[in-house]
Design a protein around this motif. Structure first.
Motif, PDB file in Angstrom:
ATOM      1  N   ALA A 240       1.031  -1.045   0.624  1.00  0.00           N
ATOM      2  CA  ALA A 240       0.032  -0.024  -0.077  1.00  0.00           C
ATOM      3  C   ALA A 240       1.165   1.035  -0.055  1.00  0.00           C
ATOM      4  O   ALA A 240       2.214   0.913   0.422  1.00  0.00           O
ATOM      5  N   GLY A 241       0.448   2.546  -0.246  1.00  0.00           N
ATOM      6  CA  GLY A 241       1.923   3.686  -0.101  1.00  0.00           C
ATOM      7  C   GLY A 241       0.055   4.448   0.005  1.00  0.00           C
ATOM      8  O   GLY A 241      -1.002   5.023  -0.339  1.00  0.00           O
ATOM      9  N   LEU A 242       0.782   6.068  -0.339  1.00  0.00           N
ATOM     10  CA  LEU A 242       0.511   7.387  -0.091  1.00  0.00           C
ATOM     11  C   LEU A 242       0.602   8.469  -1.679  1.00  0.00           C
ATOM     12  O   LEU A 242       1.428   8.375  -1.201  1.00  0.00           O
ATOM     13  N   ILE A 243      -0.079   8.448  -2.299  1.00  0.00           N
ATOM     14  CA  ILE A 243      -0.097   8.693  -3.969  1.00  0.00           C
ATOM     15  C   ILE A 243      -0.160   9.618  -3.593  1.00  0.00           C
ATOM     16  O   ILE A 243      -1.394  10.476  -3.393  1.00  0.00           O
ATOM     17  N   HIS A 244       0.226  11.180  -4.704  1.00  0.00           N
ATOM     18  CA  HIS A 244      -0.467  12.209  -4.737  1.00  0.00           C
ATOM     19  C   HIS A 244      -0.605  12.033  -6.311  1.00  0.00           C
ATOM     20  O   HIS A 244      -0.289  11.432  -6.911  1.00  0.00           O
ATOM     21  N   HIS A 245      -2.231  12.551  -6.694  1.00  0.00           N
ATOM     22  CA  HIS A 245      -2.834  12.918  -7.787  1.00  0.00           C
ATOM     23  C   HIS A 245      -2.751  14.001  -8.582  1.00  0.00           C
ATOM     24  O   HIS A 245      -1.983  15.206  -7.673  1.00  0.00           O
ATOM     25  N   PRO A 246      -3.119  14.064  -9.901  1.00  0.00           N
ATOM     26  CA  PRO A 246      -3.103  12.866 -10.660  1.00  0.00           C
ATOM     27  C   PRO A 246      -2.217  11.994 -10.887  1.00  0.00           C
ATOM     28  O   PRO A 246      -0.745  12.092 -10.767  1.00  0.00           O
ATOM     29  N   CYS A 247      -2.886  10.764 -11.149  1.00  0.00           N
ATOM     30  CA  CYS A 247      -1.516   9.580 -11.872  1.00  0.00           C
ATOM     31  C   CYS A 247      -2.350   8.724 -12.147  1.00  0.00           C
ATOM     32  O   CYS A 247      -3.980   8.220 -12.346  1.00  0.00           O
ATOM     33  N   ASP A 248      -1.709   7.663 -12.696  1.00  0.00           N
ATOM     34  CA  ASP A 248      -2.852   6.349 -13.679  1.00  0.00           C
ATOM     35  C   ASP A 248      -2.763   5.349 -12.092  1.00  0.00           C
ATOM     36  O   ASP A 248      -1.590   4.919 -11.416  1.00  0.00           O
ATOM     37  N   THR A 249      -3.708   5.501 -12.564  1.00  0.00           N
ATOM     38  CA  THR A 249      -4.687   4.784 -10.484  1.00  0.00           C
ATOM     39  C   THR A 249      -5.123   3.207 -11.322  1.00  0.00           C
ATOM     40  O   THR A 249      -5.764   2.497 -11.006  1.00  0.00           O
ATOM     41  N   THR A 250      -4.468   2.500 -12.102  1.00  0.00           N
ATOM     42  CA  THR A 250      -5.291   1.589 -13.434  1.00  0.00           C
ATOM     43  C   THR A 250      -4.892   0.957 -12.030  1.00  0.00           C
ATOM     44  O   THR A 250      -3.586   0.705 -11.576  1.00  0.00           O
ATOM     45  N   GLY A 251      -6.006  -0.320 -11.897  1.00  0.00           N
ATOM     46  CA  GLY A 251      -5.615  -1.727 -11.127  1.00  0.00           C
ATOM     47  C   GLY A 251      -5.308  -1.313  -9.824  1.00  0.00           C
ATOM     48  O   GLY A 251      -4.763  -2.692  -8.519  1.00  0.00           O
ATOM     49  N   LEU A 252      -5.102   0.116  -9.299  1.00  0.00           N
ATOM     50  CA  LEU A 252      -5.245   0.351  -7.554  1.00  0.00           C
ATOM     51  C   LEU A 252      -7.458   0.383  -7.194  1.00  0.00           C
ATOM     52  O   LEU A 252      -7.301   0.880  -8.318  1.00  0.00           O
ATOM     53  N   GLU A 253      -6.764  -0.253  -5.803  1.00  0.00           N
ATOM     54  CA  GLU A 253      -7.944   0.689  -5.320  1.00  0.00           C
ATOM     55  C   GLU A 253      -8.091   2.270  -3.851  1.00  0.00           C
ATOM     56  O   GLU A 253      -6.379   2.278  -4.016  1.00  0.00           O
ATOM     57  N   LEU A 254      -8.218   3.219  -4.113  1.00  0.00           N
ATOM     58  CA  LEU A 254      -7.778   4.142  -3.562  1.00  0.00           C
ATOM     59  C   LEU A 254      -8.545   4.477  -2.464  1.00  0.00           C
ATOM     60  O   LEU A 254     -10.626   3.863  -2.081  1.00  0.00           O
ATOM     61  N   GLY A 255      -7.996   5.045  -0.863  1.00  0.00           N
ATOM     62  CA  GLY A 255      -9.356   5.550   0.021  1.00  0.00           C
ATOM     63  C   GLY A 255      -9.646   7.038  -0.016  1.00  0.00           C
ATOM     64  O   GLY A 255      -9.158   7.334  -1.262  1.00  0.00           O
ATOM     65  N   PRO A 256     -10.476   7.395   0.337  1.00  0.00           N
ATOM     66  CA  PRO A 256     -10.904   8.727   0.515  1.00  0.00           C
ATOM     67  C   PRO A 256      -9.505   9.746  -0.101  1.00  0.00           C
ATOM     68  O   PRO A 256      -8.147  10.096   0.500  1.00  0.00           O
ATOM     69  N   VAL A 257      -9.774  10.673  -1.566  1.00  0.00           N
ATOM     70  CA  VAL A 257      -8.814  11.498  -1.934  1.00  0.00           C
ATOM     71  C   VAL A 257      -9.144  13.037  -0.806  1.00  0.00           C
ATOM     72  O   VAL A 257      -9.867  13.409  -0.539  1.00  0.00           O
ATOM     73  N   LEU A 258      -7.795  13.505  -0.158  1.00  0.00           N
ATOM     74  CA  LEU A 258      -7.753  14.804   0.260  1.00  0.00           C
ATOM     75  C   LEU A 258      -6.753  15.692  -0.081  1.00  0.00           C
ATOM     76  O   LEU A 258      -6.049  15.525  -1.324  1.00  0.00           O
ATOM     77  N   ARG A 259      -7.427  16.887   0.225  1.00  0.00           N
ATOM     78  CA  ARG A 259      -6.919  17.960  -0.314  1.00  0.00           C
ATOM     79  C   ARG A 259      -5.633  18.903   0.254  1.00  0.00           C
ATOM     80  O   ARG A 259      -5.930  19.413   1.502  1.00  0.00           O
ATOM     81  N   ARG A 260      -4.557  19.455   0.024  1.00  0.00           N
ATOM     82  CA  ARG A 260      -4.184  20.581   0.737  1.00  0.00           C
ATOM     83  C   ARG A 260      -3.598  21.575   0.346  1.00  0.00           C
ATOM     84  O   ARG A 260      -2.787  21.686  -1.071  1.00  0.00           O
ATOM     85  N   GLU A 261      -4.255  22.855   0.004  1.00  0.00           N
ATOM     86  CA  GLU A 261      -4.198  23.944  -0.114  1.00  0.00           C
ATOM     87  C   GLU A 261      -2.424  24.509  -0.618  1.00  0.00           C
ATOM     88  O   GLU A 261      -1.536  23.689   0.742  1.00  0.00           O
ATOM     89  N   LEU A 262      -1.816  24.918  -1.224  1.00  0.00           N
ATOM     90  CA  LEU A 262      -0.639  25.449  -1.723  1.00  0.00           C
ATOM     91  C   LEU A 262      -0.225  26.651  -1.952  1.00  0.00           C
ATOM     92  O   LEU A 262      -1.360  27.475  -2.103  1.00  0.00           O
ATOM     93  N   GLY A 263       0.631  27.196  -1.326  1.00  0.00           N
ATOM     94  CA  GLY A 263       1.489  28.437  -1.310  1.00  0.00           C
ATOM     95  C   GLY A 263       2.309  28.889  -1.650  1.00  0.00           C
ATOM     96  O   GLY A 263       2.499  27.873  -1.982  1.00  0.00           O
ATOM     97  N   VAL A 264       3.542  29.764  -1.116  1.00  0.00           N
ATOM     98  CA  VAL A 264       4.622  30.521  -2.174  1.00  0.00           C
ATOM     99  C   VAL A 264       5.409  30.498  -1.072  1.00  0.00           C
ATOM    100  O   VAL A 264       5.171  31.106  -0.273  1.00  0.00           O
ATOM    101  N   LEU A 265       6.672  29.805  -1.727  1.00  0.00           N
ATOM    102  CA  LEU A 265       8.329  30.504  -0.838  1.00  0.00           C
ATOM    103  C   LEU A 265       8.124  31.287  -1.547  1.00  0.00           C
ATOM    104  O   LEU A 265       9.156  31.519  -2.302  1.00  0.00           O
ATOM    105  N   LEU A 266       8.666  32.763  -0.826  1.00  0.00           N
ATOM    106  CA  LEU A 266       9.495  33.792  -1.441  1.00  0.00           C
ATOM    107  C   LEU A 266      10.711  34.013  -1.573  1.00  0.00           C
ATOM    108  O   LEU A 266      11.113  33.602  -0.010  1.00  0.00           O
ATOM    109  N   PRO A 267      11.446  34.158  -2.343  1.00  0.00           N
ATOM    110  CA  PRO A 267      12.862  34.935  -2.202  1.00  0.00           C
ATOM    111  C   PRO A 267      13.164  36.180  -0.973  1.00  0.00           C
ATOM    112  O   PRO A 267      12.374  36.761  -0.793  1.00  0.00           O
ATOM    113  N   PRO A 268      14.401  36.271  -0.627  1.00  0.00           N
ATOM    114  CA  PRO A 268      14.270  37.303  -0.243  1.00  0.00           C
ATOM    115  C   PRO A 268      14.855  38.725  -0.390  1.00  0.00           C
ATOM    116  O   PRO A 268      14.468  38.332  -1.960  1.00  0.00           O
TER     117      PRO A 268
END
Length: 321
Positions: free
Chosen positions: A144-172
């Motif tokens: 089993a594993g914890l994978i990022h989407h999107p990806c080819d999930t052919t042949g896999l069972e999936l748990g519920p898909v979770l979402r975490r929003e991204l921000g940005v790290l800025l330079p000095p």
């Protein structure tokens, strides 16, 4: 007579349709392989192949036996793997993958949850990219594993898909650090740091496609994984990177000048779920899926997302348009 060994030879010849190629596949010389097939035919009282100087074809009887032969070998391999685990004292073993860069706290919490609900389970955790996890699940090296989407999930069972929003790290000294949130288009002129494309090709392309559609096409895409390496790039080459909010990411400067800001309109997010091969579910896999879901769902900023869309694989490219 070693019936299992002879049946393995039968399957190899049936699939290769050539004694020479089958012998190479089995790591043996061709004459002993031919002799094994002859002994198997004699034992069964059935001709399995029609042989000519140019071809090898299954007889009708051989074709009818092929599926049963494969089932016999699969059952034998399962039996031997189970006996080996028992012999070595591993009454239960789970091999699971987690993505690179996952914080220590959720990793420890997942293990604690597993030990609490499956105290006899031995757990092997591996830090792997989505591509590596998919490959190992296909080859039965990962349960089993914890994978990022999107990806080819052919042949896999999936748990519920979770979402975490991204921000940005800025330079000095970035002028964008004075904003409460940063539009993607405002990042024009900054290089972008991403994980290597091979780690998750579809996700990589999806991120760059979203950036392009929202007005940001980086002149250079640089690649890195480790936090220190990425921090060095941000400092030295006027680059940015996308990352979820984290207490370790400063919002008011940290003495180094690096600042985290949310993205306007929340256009980017990590989408991830547990995954395991179809028809290979078990109590251990279920325990891992439940533990990961319980831990990650309680992470700040994580929400339940819609199931992943069907992925139509496209040729390798910098990004999709």
């Amino acid at each position: 007579m070693d019936i299992v060994g002879h049946v393995r030879c039968f399957i190899a010849v049936a699939e290769e349709r050539h004694f020479g190629r089958a012998a190479i596949r089995l790591g043996m010389a061709q004459p002993p392989l031919s002799q094994r097939i002859q002994r198997l035919e004699k034992e069964l009282g059935l001709r399995l192949f029609e042989r000519t100087s140019r071809s090898v074809t299954l007889t009708q009887g051989g074709a009818l036996l092929l599926d049963d032969a494969r089932a016999l070998i699969a059952a034998t391999d399962t039996f031997l793997a189970s006996s080996a685990r028992i012999r070595d004292g591993h009454t239960g073993l789970l091999r699971a993958g987690l993505p690179y860069g996952m914080a220590g706290e959720p990793v420890a919490a997942i293990l604690a949850n597993l030990h609490r609900h499956q105290p006899g389970l031995k757990v092997e955790l591996h830090e792997l990219s989505t591509t590596e996890q998919l490959t190992r699940m296909t080859s039965h090296e990962l349960d089993a594993g914890l994978i990022h989407h999107p990806c080819d999930t052919t042949g896999l069972e999936l748990g519920p898909v979770l979402r975490r929003e991204l921000g940005v790290l800025l330079p000095p000294a970035s002028s964008l650090a004075t904003r409460d949130e940063v539009p993607l288009s405002a990042l024009t002129g900054h290089d972008l740091i991403l994980f290597p494309r091979a780690d998750a090709p579809a996700l990589y392309d999806d991120l760059l496609t979203t950036c392009a559609r929202d007005g940001y096409t980086p002149q250079t895409v640089r690649h890195g994984k480790g936090d220190s390496f990425i921090s060095g790039l941000i400092h030295s080459v006027n680059a940015v990177t996308f990352t979820p909010p984290d207490p370790a990411h400063p919002t008011d400067g940290d003495g180094t000048g690096i600042v985290w800001r949310p993205l306007a309109g929340t256009p980017l997010a990590w989408r991830f779920s547990t995954a395991w091969p179809k028809n290979r579910n078990s109590a251990a896999v279920t325990a891992f899926a439940d533990a990961a879901l319980n831990v990650l769902r309680d992470t700040p900023g994580v929400s339940t997302d819609l199931p992943p869309r069907t992925l139509h694989l496209r040729p390798a490219s910098e990004y999709w348009l």
